[in-house]
Design a protein around this motif. Structure first.
Motif: not given
Length: 112
Positions: A27-29, A53-54, A71-74, A88-89
């Motif tokens: 996790e990145v915040v 990152p949140r 990761s593929d999920q990201l 968010s991007v």
């Protein structure tokens, strides 16, 4: 070396951040007001990180996001308009996904 990385206030002069081989990072915040001047963000070989990152939406000066060997999920969370985190991007002009297969190294644009 930990699982969580949090950027609070500060780092206003930081232009480039390169996060490399953080093997346990999950996790990145990025808190509002942190890294306001950042222009390039590299996430490389952080394989267990499954989401961006949140708070990345608060990085309004971010011009480039590079995802290498993640990761593929990201990647799926921001791929195409149906990605759950695509909102968010949307403000980032250049989003590149770098990856390797048995045929070589490649990159694809994930920009809108």
């Amino acid at each position: 070396m930990g699982q969580r990385l949090c950027f609070a206030e500060g780092f206003e002069n930081l232009k480039i951040l390169d996060m490399v081989q953080m093997q346990h990072l999950t996790e990145v915040v990025i808190e509002d007001g942190a890294m306001v001047g950042i222009q390039k963000l590299y996430v490389r070989a952080c394989r267990v990180l499954e989401s961006l990152p949140r708070g990345i939406e608060n990085l309004v000066n971010l011009q480039e996001l590079h995802l290498s060997h993640v990761s593929d999920q990201l990647v799926e969370r921001i791929r195409g308009e149906e990605g759950v985190d695509r909102w968010s991007v949307k403000h980032i002009p250049a989003i590149k996904h770098h990856f390797r297969t048995e045929d070589g190294s490649f990159y694809v644009s994930l920009s809108s």
